[in-house]
Design a protein around this motif. Structure first.
Motif, PDB file in Angstrom:
ATOM      1  N   ALA A  77       0.967  -0.556  -0.409  1.00 30.83           N
ATOM      2  CA  ALA A  77       0.005  -0.014   0.079  1.00 30.83           C
ATOM      3  C   ALA A  77       0.842   1.192  -0.100  1.00 30.83           C
ATOM      4  CB  ALA A  77      -1.291   0.027   0.929  1.00 30.83           C
ATOM      5  N   ILE A  78       1.898   1.373   0.492  1.00 28.90           N
ATOM      6  CA  ILE A  78       2.918   2.270   0.857  1.00 28.90           C
ATOM      7  C   ILE A  78       3.029   2.795  -0.553  1.00 28.90           C
ATOM      8  CG2 ILE A  78       5.030   2.813   2.039  1.00 28.90           C
ATOM      9  CD1 ILE A  78       4.206   1.608   3.686  1.00 28.90           C
ATOM     10  N   ASP A  79       4.438   1.257  -1.309  1.00 28.65           N
ATOM     11  CA  ASP A  79       4.630   1.667  -2.841  1.00 28.65           C
ATOM     12  C   ASP A  79       3.865   2.498  -3.284  1.00 28.65           C
ATOM     13  OD1 ASP A  79       6.831   0.583  -1.638  1.00 28.65           O
ATOM     14  OD2 ASP A  79       6.639  -0.946  -2.585  1.00 28.65           O
ATOM     15  N   ALA A  80       1.998   1.533  -3.070  1.00 31.89           N
ATOM     16  CA  ALA A  80       1.564   2.517  -4.772  1.00 31.89           C
ATOM     17  C   ALA A  80       0.502   3.598  -4.435  1.00 31.89           C
ATOM     18  CB  ALA A  80       0.205   1.434  -4.375  1.00 31.89           C
ATOM     19  N   ALA A  81       1.222   4.234  -3.009  1.00 34.48           N
ATOM     20  CA  ALA A  81       0.268   5.408  -2.884  1.00 34.48           C
ATOM     21  C   ALA A  81       1.670   6.551  -3.163  1.00 34.48           C
ATOM     22  CB  ALA A  81       0.782   5.450  -1.312  1.00 34.48           C
ATOM     23  N   CYS A  82       2.907   6.289  -2.302  1.00 36.94           N
ATOM     24  CA  CYS A  82       4.664   6.811  -3.200  1.00 36.94           C
ATOM     25  C   CYS A  82       3.960   6.561  -4.747  1.00 36.94           C
ATOM     26  CB  CYS A  82       5.322   5.820  -2.362  1.00 36.94           C
ATOM     27  SG  CYS A  82       5.617   6.181  -0.736  1.00 36.94           S
ATOM     28  N   ASP A  83       3.972   5.591  -5.767  1.00 32.22           N
ATOM     29  CA  ASP A  83       3.944   5.695  -7.054  1.00 32.22           C
ATOM     30  C   ASP A  83       2.999   6.981  -7.253  1.00 32.22           C
ATOM     31  OD1 ASP A  83       5.783   3.938  -6.994  1.00 32.22           O
ATOM     32  OD2 ASP A  83       4.540   2.483  -8.079  1.00 32.22           O
ATOM     33  N   SER A  84       1.794   6.771  -6.466  1.00 29.16           N
ATOM     34  CA  SER A  84       0.523   8.043  -6.603  1.00 29.16           C
ATOM     35  C   SER A  84       1.353   9.589  -6.535  1.00 29.16           C
ATOM     36  CB  SER A  84      -0.558   8.139  -6.319  1.00 29.16           C
ATOM     37  OG  SER A  84      -1.727   8.282  -6.646  1.00 29.16           O
ATOM     38  N   LEU A  85       1.500   9.574  -5.083  1.00 29.19           N
ATOM     39  CA  LEU A  85       2.628  11.015  -4.864  1.00 29.19           C
ATOM     40  C   LEU A  85       3.376  11.595  -5.926  1.00 29.19           C
ATOM     41  CD1 LEU A  85       2.560  10.665  -1.699  1.00 29.19           C
ATOM     42  CD2 LEU A  85       0.984  12.430  -2.087  1.00 29.19           C
ATOM     43  N   LYS A  86       3.838  10.659  -6.686  1.00 31.13           N
ATOM     44  CA  LYS A  86       5.235  10.823  -7.084  1.00 31.13           C
ATOM     45  C   LYS A  86       4.455  11.768  -8.093  1.00 31.13           C
ATOM     46  CE  LYS A  86       7.417   8.463 -10.618  1.00 31.13           C
ATOM     47  NZ  LYS A  86       8.075   6.984 -10.580  1.00 31.13           N
ATOM     48  N   ARG A  87       3.255  11.108  -8.882  1.00 34.83           N
ATOM     49  CA  ARG A  87       2.970  11.447 -10.398  1.00 34.83           C
ATOM     50  C   ARG A  87       2.273  13.040  -9.851  1.00 34.83           C
ATOM     51  NH1 ARG A  87       0.963   6.085 -10.773  1.00 34.83           N
ATOM     52  NH2 ARG A  87      -0.527   6.558 -10.025  1.00 34.83           N
ATOM     53  N   GLN A  88       1.738  12.741  -8.962  1.00 34.88           N
ATOM     54  CA  GLN A  88       1.393  14.054  -8.187  1.00 34.88           C
ATOM     55  C   GLN A  88       1.939  15.375  -8.156  1.00 34.88           C
ATOM     56  OE1 GLN A  88      -1.710  14.052  -5.316  1.00 34.88           O
ATOM     57  NE2 GLN A  88      -2.868  11.893  -5.958  1.00 34.88           N
ATOM     58  N   LEU A  89       3.206  14.864  -7.396  1.00 37.69           N
ATOM     59  CA  LEU A  89       4.087  16.058  -7.389  1.00 37.69           C
ATOM     60  C   LEU A  89       4.859  16.334  -8.430  1.00 37.69           C
ATOM     61  CD1 LEU A  89       5.941  14.956  -4.623  1.00 37.69           C
ATOM     62  CD2 LEU A  89       4.863  16.775  -4.369  1.00 37.69           C
ATOM     63  N   VAL A  90       5.254  15.678  -9.800  1.00 36.63           N
ATOM     64  CA  VAL A  90       5.558  15.449 -10.625  1.00 36.63           C
ATOM     65  C   VAL A  90       4.859  16.779 -11.779  1.00 36.63           C
ATOM     66  CG1 VAL A  90       6.097  15.210 -13.106  1.00 36.63           C
ATOM     67  CG2 VAL A  90       7.227  13.781 -10.949  1.00 36.63           C
ATOM     68  N   LYS A  91       3.869  16.506 -11.182  1.00 31.91           N
ATOM     69  CA  LYS A  91       2.434  17.325 -11.898  1.00 31.91           C
ATOM     70  C   LYS A  91       2.674  18.587 -11.718  1.00 31.91           C
ATOM     71  CE  LYS A  91      -2.205  16.840 -13.405  1.00 31.91           C
ATOM     72  NZ  LYS A  91      -3.571  16.141 -14.032  1.00 31.91           N
ATOM     73  N   GLN A  92       2.750  18.719 -10.692  1.00 34.59           N
ATOM     74  CA  GLN A  92       2.329  19.855  -9.726  1.00 34.59           C
ATOM     75  C   GLN A  92       3.623  21.499 -10.042  1.00 34.59           C
ATOM     76  OE1 GLN A  92      -0.037  21.548  -7.376  1.00 34.59           O
ATOM     77  NE2 GLN A  92       1.879  23.585  -6.639  1.00 34.59           N
ATOM     78  N   LYS A  93       4.661  20.268 -10.298  1.00 35.80           N
ATOM     79  CA  LYS A  93       6.410  20.632 -10.883  1.00 35.80           C
ATOM     80  C   LYS A  93       5.883  21.370 -12.188  1.00 35.80           C
ATOM     81  CE  LYS A  93      10.858  20.471 -10.414  1.00 35.80           C
ATOM     82  NZ  LYS A  93      11.997  19.442 -10.107  1.00 35.80           N
ATOM     83  N   GLU A  94       5.337  20.460 -12.477  1.00 33.72           N
ATOM     84  CA  GLU A  94       5.464  21.343 -14.348  1.00 33.72           C
ATOM     85  C   GLU A  94       3.804  22.313 -14.270  1.00 33.72           C
ATOM     86  OE1 GLU A  94       6.683  19.998 -17.137  1.00 33.72           O
ATOM     87  OE2 GLU A  94       8.313  19.082 -16.403  1.00 33.72           O
ATOM     88  N   LYS A  95       3.019  22.384 -13.117  1.00 32.91           N
ATOM     89  CA  LYS A  95       2.386  23.005 -13.747  1.00 32.91           C
ATOM     90  C   LYS A  95       3.121  24.819 -13.514  1.00 32.91           C
ATOM     91  CE  LYS A  95      -2.050  21.303 -12.423  1.00 32.91           C
ATOM     92  NZ  LYS A  95      -2.883  21.499 -11.545  1.00 32.91           N
ATOM     93  N   LEU A  96       3.768  24.886 -11.893  1.00 33.82           N
ATOM     94  CA  LEU A  96       4.340  25.661 -11.530  1.00 33.82           C
ATOM     95  C   LEU A  96       5.545  26.454 -12.499  1.00 33.82           C
ATOM     96  CD1 LEU A  96       5.559  24.890  -7.943  1.00 33.82           C
ATOM     97  CD2 LEU A  96       3.711  26.936  -8.842  1.00 33.82           C
ATOM     98  N   ARG A  97       6.336  25.279 -13.642  1.00 38.27           N
ATOM     99  CA  ARG A  97       7.404  25.691 -14.264  1.00 38.27           C
ATOM    100  C   ARG A  97       6.874  26.621 -15.429  1.00 38.27           C
ATOM    101  NH1 ARG A  97      10.379  20.957 -16.213  1.00 38.27           N
ATOM    102  NH2 ARG A  97      11.320  20.242 -13.852  1.00 38.27           N
ATOM    103  N   ILE A  98       5.376  26.394 -16.063  1.00 36.38           N
ATOM    104  CA  ILE A  98       4.913  26.750 -16.910  1.00 36.38           C
ATOM    105  C   ILE A  98       4.112  28.263 -17.287  1.00 36.38           C
ATOM    106  CG2 ILE A  98       2.550  26.332 -18.713  1.00 36.38           C
ATOM    107  CD1 ILE A  98       2.863  23.391 -17.956  1.00 36.38           C
ATOM    108  N   SER A  99       3.785  28.219 -15.629  1.00 29.55           N
ATOM    109  CA  SER A  99       3.190  29.291 -15.097  1.00 29.55           C
ATOM    110  C   SER A  99       4.532  30.010 -14.634  1.00 29.55           C
ATOM    111  CB  SER A  99       2.023  28.640 -13.916  1.00 29.55           C
ATOM    112  OG  SER A  99       3.483  28.366 -13.462  1.00 29.55           O
TER     113      SER A  99
END
Length: 100
Positions: A77-99
């Motif tokens: 469960a921790i591995d699955a949750a961390c993978d999901s968080l990784k995707r969300q954090l990368v997406k957030q970083k991309e949003k910040l880079r674009i803006s």
């Protein structure tokens, strides 16, 4: 990163807490402004096979990411949750880079 781990309905062993800490520390590679995180480890319905629930809240400036996963073991469960968080954090970083 500061990790607050809480276990509900059972006592977590040190090895499990260390596993959580190590997995969450790896998230710093994907988003360097993580302030901290809260981890809730729960055991629900003793008769069910997939009764291990992990809920992770990661705090970043001006935002908070929450992931909840249920699996057969806490590690899974921790591995699955961390993978999901990784995707969300990368997406957030991309949003910040674009803006910026």
């Amino acid at each position: 990163m500061k990790v607050n781990a809480q276990s509900v309905n059972f006592n977590a062993e040190g090895t499990l807490i260390n596993f959580v800490q190590n997995r969450l520390n790896k998230l710093d590679q994907y988003y360097d402004k993580i302030l901290g995180s809260d981890v809730f480890l729960k055991v629900e319905k003793m008769s069910a096979k997939e009764n291990k629930v992990v809920e992770i809240k990661v705090y970043v400036p001006k935002n908070e990411f929450i992931v909840k996963k249920q699996c057969k073991s806490f590690e899974e469960a921790i591995d699955a949750a961390c993978d999901s968080l990784k995707r969300q954090l990368v997406k957030q970083k991309e949003k910040l880079r674009i803006s910026a």
